[in-house]
Design an enzyme around this catalytic site. Structure first.
Site, PDB file in Angstrom:
ATOM      1  N   ASP A 152       0.763  -1.078  -0.121  1.00  0.00           N
ATOM      2  CA  ASP A 152       0.023   0.106  -0.084  1.00  0.00           C
ATOM      3  C   ASP A 152       0.973   1.310  -0.008  1.00  0.00           C
ATOM      4  O   ASP A 152       2.362   0.949   0.009  1.00  0.00           O
ATOM      5  CB  ASP A 152      -0.951  -0.060   1.317  1.00  0.00           C
ATOM      6  CG  ASP A 152      -2.136   0.849   0.807  1.00  0.00           C
ATOM      7  OD1 ASP A 152      -2.118   1.952   0.595  1.00  0.00           O
ATOM      8  OD2 ASP A 152      -3.358   0.098   1.004  1.00  0.00           O
ATOM      9  N   HIS A 197     -12.774  -0.563  -8.297  1.00  0.00           N
ATOM     10  CA  HIS A 197     -13.657   0.328  -8.317  1.00  0.00           C
ATOM     11  C   HIS A 197     -13.453   1.658  -8.220  1.00  0.00           C
ATOM     12  O   HIS A 197     -14.092   2.925  -8.506  1.00  0.00           O
ATOM     13  CB  HIS A 197     -14.970  -0.011  -7.431  1.00  0.00           C
ATOM     14  CG  HIS A 197     -14.831   0.313  -6.065  1.00  0.00           C
ATOM     15  ND1 HIS A 197     -15.462   0.354  -4.939  1.00  0.00           N
ATOM     16  CD2 HIS A 197     -13.373   0.387  -5.250  1.00  0.00           C
ATOM     17  CE1 HIS A 197     -15.160   0.501  -3.836  1.00  0.00           C
ATOM     18  NE2 HIS A 197     -13.845   0.904  -3.912  1.00  0.00           N
TER      19      HIS A 197
HETATM   20  C1  LIG Z   1     -10.884   1.632  -1.507  1.00  0.00           C
HETATM   21  S1  LIG Z   1      -9.230   1.403  -0.494  1.00  0.00           S
HETATM   22  C2  LIG Z   1      -9.294  -0.491  -0.160  1.00  0.00           C
HETATM   23  C3  LIG Z   1      -8.563  -1.245   0.876  1.00  0.00           C
HETATM   24  C4  LIG Z   1      -8.586  -2.649   1.029  1.00  0.00           C
HETATM   25  N1  LIG Z   1      -8.066  -3.302  -0.225  1.00  0.00           N
HETATM   26  C5  LIG Z   1      -9.991  -3.020   1.413  1.00  0.00           C
HETATM   27  O1  LIG Z   1     -10.686  -3.753   0.762  1.00  0.00           O
HETATM   28  O2  LIG Z   1     -10.451  -2.682   2.689  1.00  0.00           O
HETATM   29  C6  LIG Z   1      -7.979   1.498  -1.494  1.00  0.00           C
HETATM   30  C7  LIG Z   1      -6.740   1.283  -1.242  1.00  0.00           C
HETATM   31  O3  LIG Z   1      -5.773   1.344  -2.147  1.00  0.00           O
HETATM   32  C8  LIG Z   1      -4.551   1.925  -1.801  1.00  0.00           C
HETATM   33  N2  LIG Z   1      -3.804   2.555  -2.872  1.00  0.00           N
HETATM   34  C9  LIG Z   1      -4.266   3.763  -3.481  1.00  0.00           C
HETATM   35  N3  LIG Z   1      -3.513   3.884  -4.627  1.00  0.00           N
HETATM   36  C10 LIG Z   1      -2.495   3.037  -4.534  1.00  0.00           C
HETATM   37  C11 LIG Z   1      -1.129   2.888  -5.172  1.00  0.00           C
HETATM   38  N4  LIG Z   1      -0.898   3.648  -6.242  1.00  0.00           N
HETATM   39  N5  LIG Z   1      -0.338   1.979  -4.696  1.00  0.00           N
HETATM   40  C12 LIG Z   1      -0.968   0.846  -3.580  1.00  0.00           C
HETATM   41  N6  LIG Z   1      -1.817   1.107  -2.962  1.00  0.00           N
HETATM   42  C13 LIG Z   1      -2.709   2.314  -3.269  1.00  0.00           C
HETATM   43  C14 LIG Z   1      -5.074   2.761  -0.829  1.00  0.00           C
HETATM   44  O4  LIG Z   1      -4.106   3.430   0.219  1.00  0.00           O
HETATM   45  C15 LIG Z   1      -6.143   2.390   0.033  1.00  0.00           C
HETATM   46  O5  LIG Z   1      -5.752   1.548   1.051  1.00  0.00           O
END
Ligand SMILES: C[S@@+](CC[C@H](N)C(=O)[O-])C[C@H]1O[C@@H](n2cnc3c(N)ncnc32)[C@H](O)[C@@H]1O
Length: 289
Positions: A152, A197
């Protein structure tokens, strides 16, 4: 906490919404069972989800919904000056609340999704964009042979560490700060939950291509997302959040499968969880299941 009694009374009277009831004889408000949903100590708590949904990162883009519908694009950049994830990078406390919110809304979905995952000799799991790592943690608790990585952004790493320790999994889960648009660590099982999404189709293709590039021939990917297949209100409402603040959308199952195929991944199984959630299991296209 320092609050004004008169203002608090007027606020509670107006915003009771079934969470509290006013007793005119005692002049006191009392909680109802519904308040559990905002109680951090309750297993049903959505307290952090309510906080993040009510914060500027959600509301400011939401205020531009009319422009979004007219222009066909979100206005997050216009009102926040950055994307939601860049916003969290600058605000540790908002980032922490967001990760906790993700765990809260995920918990009932994870409980079902892990049953759709058969490790089949796998030893390593990477939770791609895993926030606190709640998904991989639940899977590791069920299968002692597995160890996990949570990939993350840097702002999520403190949560990975504290939550792994709280779950006594600090020796089996490693947090890796990185960017899934650049590189994804190799593993036998890839988890991608509530990630697609957030993003437009082209970005999804990039994330999925990076998963594919990192996969060995026997590795499998499990995508967990809502679908719009059943016309559920829950998916339609979440879609409004995606429309206002992100570039993504809730999709139907065929759309998700076609994104996987465009990144060289074949759907080998689709498991339906409680409506509107699904798990799609995928492998590299050139490998027989
Ligand atoms: C909607 S949340 C979903 C978190 C988790 N997978 C869940 O289902 O509870 C999206 C996640 O993607 C991470 N994220 C966003 N852009 C990212 C990137 N470029 N590389 C890695 N993680 C990323 C965010 O920090 C966040 O934790």
């Amino acid at each position: 906490m320092n609050i004004d009694p008169s203002m608090t009374h007027r606020l509670l009277r107006a915003a009771a919404l079934g969470f509290v009831v006013f007793n005119p004889e005692t002049s006191r408000f009392a909680r109802t069972a519904m308040l559990d949903v905002l109680d951090g100590e309750s297993p049903l708590s959505l307290k952090h989800y309510a906080q993040t949904a009510g914060s500027e990162v959600s509301w400011m883009p939401g205020m531009r919904m009319t422009d979004t519908v007219r222009a066909g694009r979100d206005h997050t950049q216009d009102v926040l000056g950055c994307s939601p994830f860049e916003f969290f990078a600058e605000d540790d406390s908002a980032a922490r609340v967001f990760s906790l919110a993700m765990t809260e809304i995920s918990t009932p979905v994870i409980a079902e999704a892990v049953l759709a995952i058969e490790p089949d000799g796998a030893r390593t799991v990477v939770d791609v964009g895993g926030a606190d790592g709640a998904f991989v943690a639940h899977l590791l608790k069920m299968h002692n042979q597995l160890s996990g990585v949570v990939l993350d952004l840097p702002q999520a790493m403190s949560g990975v560490e504290s939550e792994s320790r709280r779950r006594s999994l600090q020796d089996r889960i490693t947090g890796v700060a990185g960017d899934f648009f650049r590189e994804i660590p190799s593993a036998d099982i890839y988890l991608l939950k509530f990630i697609l999404h957030d993003w437009d189709d082209e970005s999804c293709r990039q994330i999925l291509t990076n998963v594919h590039t990192s996969m060995g021939p026997r590795a499998r990917l499990f995508v967990v997302d809502m679908t719009t297949d059943d016309g559920s209100v829950e998916a339609a409402m979440m879609d409004m959040g995606m429309m206002a603040a992100f570039t993504g959308q809730e999709r139907n199952t065929d759309h998700l499968r076609s994104l996987l195929a465009s990144a060289g991944l074949r759907t080998v199984r689709t498991s339906r969880l409680h409506q509107p959630y699904i798990v799609i299991e995928a492998m590299p296209l050139d490998v027989e299941p």
